[in-house]
Design a protein around this motif. Structure first.
Motif, short mmCIF file in Angstrom:
data_model
loop_
_atom_site.label_atom_id
_atom_site.label_comp_id
_atom_site.label_asym_id
_atom_site.label_seq_id
_atom_site.Cartn_x
_atom_site.Cartn_y
_atom_site.Cartn_z
N GLU A 240 -13.65 -83.52 -5.92
CA GLU A 240 -14.99 -83.15 -6.39
C GLU A 240 -15.12 -83.35 -7.89
N SER A 241 -14.11 -83.98 -8.51
CA SER A 241 -14.11 -84.22 -9.96
C SER A 241 -14.29 -82.92 -10.73
N MET A 242 -13.59 -81.88 -10.30
CA MET A 242 -13.64 -80.58 -10.95
C MET A 242 -12.25 -80.18 -11.42
N SER A 243 -12.21 -79.26 -12.36
CA SER A 243 -10.95 -78.62 -12.70
C SER A 243 -10.58 -77.67 -11.56
N VAL A 244 -9.30 -77.32 -11.50
CA VAL A 244 -8.86 -76.39 -10.45
C VAL A 244 -9.59 -75.06 -10.56
N ARG A 245 -9.77 -74.59 -11.76
CA ARG A 245 -10.44 -73.30 -11.97
C ARG A 245 -11.88 -73.35 -11.48
N THR A 246 -12.61 -74.41 -11.87
CA THR A 246 -14.01 -74.53 -11.45
C THR A 246 -14.12 -74.70 -9.94
N PHE A 247 -13.24 -75.54 -9.38
CA PHE A 247 -13.26 -75.78 -7.94
C PHE A 247 -13.01 -74.48 -7.17
N THR A 248 -12.02 -73.71 -7.61
CA THR A 248 -11.68 -72.46 -6.91
C THR A 248 -12.85 -71.49 -6.97
N ARG A 249 -13.50 -71.37 -8.14
CA ARG A 249 -14.65 -70.47 -8.26
C ARG A 249 -15.81 -70.94 -7.38
N ARG A 250 -16.12 -72.23 -7.44
CA ARG A 250 -17.22 -72.77 -6.66
C ARG A 250 -16.95 -72.64 -5.17
N PHE A 251 -15.70 -72.88 -4.77
CA PHE A 251 -15.31 -72.78 -3.36
C PHE A 251 -15.56 -71.37 -2.83
N ARG A 252 -15.11 -70.38 -3.60
CA ARG A 252 -15.29 -68.99 -3.16
C ARG A 252 -16.77 -68.62 -3.09
N GLU A 253 -17.56 -69.13 -4.01
CA GLU A 253 -19.00 -68.87 -3.99
C GLU A 253 -19.66 -69.45 -2.75
N GLU A 254 -19.20 -70.60 -2.30
CA GLU A 254 -19.83 -71.30 -1.18
C GLU A 254 -19.29 -70.88 0.17
N VAL A 255 -18.01 -70.53 0.23
CA VAL A 255 -17.36 -70.26 1.51
C VAL A 255 -17.06 -68.78 1.71
N GLY A 256 -16.86 -68.05 0.62
CA GLY A 256 -16.61 -66.62 0.72
C GLY A 256 -15.15 -66.24 0.69
N ILE A 257 -14.25 -67.23 0.69
CA ILE A 257 -12.81 -66.99 0.60
C ILE A 257 -12.21 -68.06 -0.31
N SER A 258 -10.93 -67.91 -0.65
CA SER A 258 -10.28 -68.87 -1.53
C SER A 258 -9.93 -70.14 -0.78
N PRO A 259 -9.71 -71.26 -1.49
CA PRO A 259 -9.30 -72.50 -0.82
C PRO A 259 -8.01 -72.34 -0.02
N VAL A 260 -7.05 -71.60 -0.55
CA VAL A 260 -5.78 -71.42 0.16
C VAL A 260 -5.99 -70.65 1.47
N GLN A 261 -6.79 -69.59 1.43
CA GLN A 261 -7.10 -68.84 2.66
C GLN A 261 -7.79 -69.73 3.67
#
Length: 324
Positions: A240-261
């Motif tokens: 997604e051409s994001m930093s890990v920090r931004t991706f993790t935050r955006r992922f949680r906002e959209e999905v409700g859990i962390s990428p690892v979960q």
């Protein structure tokens, strides 16, 4: 067949009643036979008011609760009134006295107030709609209220959050009873997501990305096609051409859990599907699902379901494989 009895009260939300009948009613065995018998009952049979501009006619009274393998208690618009708690204790005592010991009891949304009034949630984790969580906690201090989850499962007592979480809870019970393949087929027939983990947040900050803000959808789609590979956060973020920090935050906002979960859940779904629908060795199932080793798969499956891969396969594999 496993009998589901749905208990409705004045002010019932028709959509919740439809969820129970539609989902359990669609569940079929490999031979195409219904797996559940679904009935509706009221404290007094006859016309029951809904929260809409129509009523429903309920044929069965509380006596059918004695025949249930699972009782599902729906919410009512009256649950939002502060004085409801006292009325529930008296009104439901006789009805719940009819339920056989060992019967599974579940609630959707504020139906949790009924379970709490009956003392079924004392000392247990429970949830309800986030708007009503504070009231549930105040009225029933013995209940461990978790307002930020989709559903809770304490074995024979389950609760769910608002309307859509009722879908997740019903699919969870079907999956628990008959395995992932049956639940996934019901989900496909209803055009809903096959599995949302109970611990997922009720309120997702950005279910639809705002204009000009990148989503994590492409990374998720790519991950699903590469579950058997060792995926890293850095690799997903790069999609997604994001930093890990931004991706993790955006992922949680959209999905409700962390990428690892999320990855762990998807890999468990894949492993369960392979255990049910193929005769692959457990080592191969673990590899194809992305867990790497049978020991890792065993650890994750034990943590999620309390069973080993071999026990899960013996319980839920299809009849053709079992015969082979």
């Amino acid at each position: 067949m496993h009998r589901i009895v749905t208990l409705v009260r004045d002010g019932v939300l028709p959509i919740e009643l439809g969820i129970v009948h539609r989902l359990f009613g669609q569940a079929r065995s490999a031979e195409g036979n219904p797996l559940y018998d679904v009935l509706t009952c009221a404290l007094v049979p006859g016309e029951v008011r809904t929260d809409a501009d129509f009523t429903i006619c309920v044929r069965h009274g509380p006596e059918v609760l004695a025949t249930a393998d699972t009782v599902v208690v729906l919410s009512s618009d009256e649950d939002y009134e502060p004085q409801t708690g006292g009325r529930l204790r008296g009104a439901m005592a006789e009805a719940f006295g009819r339920i056989r010991p060992g019967t599974r009891i579940a609630s959707i949304c504020t139906g949790a107030f009924v379970l709490a009034a009956a003392g079924l949630l004392d000392g247990k984790r429970a949830t309800t709609h986030w708007r009503s969580a504070a009231d549930l906690r105040e009225l029933y201090p013995g209940v461990e209220v978790e307002e930020n989850v989709l559903y809770t499962d304490s074995g024979d007592v389950l609760t769910s959050a608002g309307v859509a979480a009722g879908i997740d809870l019903c699919l969870h019970m079907i999956r628990r009873d008959h395995g992932a393949a049956v639940a996934n087929e019901v989900a496909r027939g209803t055009i809903v997501a096959p599995h949302r983990e109970g611990g997922q947040a009720q309120f997702i900050q950005r279910p639809v990305p705002e204009p000009r803000i990148s989503s994590t959808a492409k990374a998720r789609a790519w991950a699903l096609e590469h579950l058997g590979e060792p995926l890293t956060l850095r690799e997903l973020a790069a999609r997604e051409s994001m930093s890990v920090r931004t991706f993790t935050r955006r992922f949680r906002e959209e999905v409700g859990i962390s990428p690892v979960q999320w990855l762990t859940m998807r890999r468990l779904e894949r492993a369960r599907q392979l255990l049910e629908e193929t005769d692959l060795p457990v080592d191969r199932v673990a590899e194809d699902a992305g867990f790497g080793t049978a020991a890792s798969l065993r650890q994750h499956l034990q943590a999620a379901l309390g069973v080993s891969p071999r026990t899960y396969r013996a319980t839920f594999r299809g009849p053709a494989l079992t015969a082979g």
